[in-house]
Structures are given as C-alpha cells and as structure tokens.
Design an enzyme around this catalytic site. Structure first.
Site, PDB file in Angstrom:
ATOM      1  N   VAL A   1      27.694  16.324  13.484  1.00 31.05           N
ATOM      2  CA  VAL A   1      28.359  17.626  13.473  1.00 31.05           C
ATOM      3  C   VAL A   1      27.345  18.764  13.579  1.00 31.05           C
ATOM      4  O   VAL A   1      27.562  19.732  14.308  1.00 31.05           O
ATOM      5  CB  VAL A   1      29.232  17.778  12.199  1.00 31.05           C
ATOM      6  CG1 VAL A   1      29.732  19.197  12.040  1.00 31.05           C
ATOM      7  CG2 VAL A   1      30.391  16.784  12.246  1.00 31.05           C
ATOM      8  N   GLU A   2      26.234  18.658  12.873  1.00 29.23           N
ATOM      9  CA  GLU A   2      25.254  19.747  12.829  1.00 29.23           C
ATOM     10  C   GLU A   2      24.495  19.919  14.148  1.00 29.23           C
ATOM     11  O   GLU A   2      24.332  21.033  14.615  1.00 29.23           O
ATOM     12  CB  GLU A   2      24.247  19.517  11.694  1.00 29.23           C
ATOM     13  CG  GLU A   2      24.815  19.760  10.317  1.00 29.23           C
ATOM     14  CD  GLU A   2      25.069  21.230  10.006  1.00 29.23           C
ATOM     15  OE1 GLU A   2      24.607  22.121  10.755  1.00 29.23           O
ATOM     16  OE2 GLU A   2      25.733  21.493   8.995  1.00 29.23           O
TER      17      GLU A   2
END
Length: 189
Positions: free
Chosen positions: A92-93
C-alpha cells in the site's frame, strides 16, 4: 505515561504530539538492531517460496525478491509483527519501490518520514536502504500497535497519520486478505 498524556491533553494538541513524538523517538532509538528471524530452515524455505511466488509479479528478479523477503521477515520478527502484515503495508505504501517518495516527503518501502533520522540521532541513515527503512517502519508500526492496545486499524491509521479514519487501514487489510494472508490477524475495531 497515561497520566502524563492526560495532563498534556489539557495543555493542547501540540504538547500531546510532542510527548508522543518523544516516546516514539526513544522507542526507535532503543530498538533498531539486527538478528536472524527464522527458527528453522524448513519454515524459512516454505515461507520464502510461498511469498516469493506472490511477490513475483512485482519483483521479477528472483535473487532480489528473496533477499527482500528475508529482510522483511527479519525486521517484522524483530518488531513482533506479522511479516505478512508488513508486506501488505509495503504494498500500500510504496508498491515495493524502495525509491518511492510521497508528496509529504516520506521515503522508501515503508514510507518513513526523514525527520525520524534526526529525532533518533542517526542523521546519516539512508531511508532508501531496505534494511534501514524496514527497521524504522516496523518499529514505528510496533510502537503504534502497542499504543493502540493491539488494535490494527487504529495502529495503521496512526502509522499513516490518518488517526480516526479507516481508509488506509482498510486498504492494508484488503491487500493482506487478497495477497499476503497465511494466518489470521485480529482486525477487530
């Protein structure tokens, strides 16, 4: 510490933020270290083969992929985190881009803010170095998980700087469920 937080809350959000920042700085400074993470060679091979197959679509180079997975497992284990949760956070990051930089200036796989290097007295650390970034990111997440009494959604929101909102934690949970899950995690609110 809770009593101190209550007293600072009465003084205003800046004081509470300063106290939290100092607590996290101390936690990071005392916990960034190296160690081996697999107890048994068979467990290592099973996990690495499984996760390598899942990560192949994003990192085609087998050697680089296996090295990164070892690093992720070690940093997660040192921080008492599920390696699969860390994989979901990284997806996600940064989508596994070690050179990723956010609009806010967060860097590397786990999108660590550069001010932490100065806060813990390590201004020369390179946040695009996987080992460094993983140590910082995992310890920061560990800190928030402890602070939030093990509630993943709240800890993830704090990690992302979006406390009180579920958007980020829902993204991480979805990535974990769809791609990284091997065992259950407690996603209770």
């Amino acid at each position: 510490m809770l009593l101190a937080a209550g007293n600072l809350a009465a003084q205003g959000p800046e004081s509470l933020e300063s106290m939290e920042r100092e607590a996290l700085r101390q936690f990071l400074e005392s916990n960034i270290a190296a160690s081996s993470s697999f107890d048994d060679r068979f467990d290592a091979e099973v996990w690495l083969v499984d996760m390598s197959a899942r990560l192949a679509r994003l990192l085609p180079d087998t050697q680089a992929r296996l090295e990164l997975l070892r690093q992720i497992h070690a940093a997660a284990t040192r921080s008492a985190l599920s390696p699969e949760l860390v994989l979901a956070v990284i997806e996600v990051e940064s989508h596994f881009d070690r050179f990723a930089v956010s609009r806010a200036g967060a860097q590397g796989l786990m999108q660590v803010m550069p001010f932490w290097k100065n806060e813990i007295g390590r201004p020369n650390d390179n946040l695009t170095d996987n080992l460094t970034n993983l140590d910082y990111g995992c310890r920061i997440l560990q800190f928030y998980l402890r602070r939030e009494d093990g509630v993943l959604a709240r800890a993830l929101a704090a990690y992302n700087g979006s406390s009180g909102k579920r958007v980020y934690s829902d993204k991480v949970e979805r990535a974990w469920r769809e791609r990284w899950r091997t065992n259950d995690l407690d996603w209770r609110e």
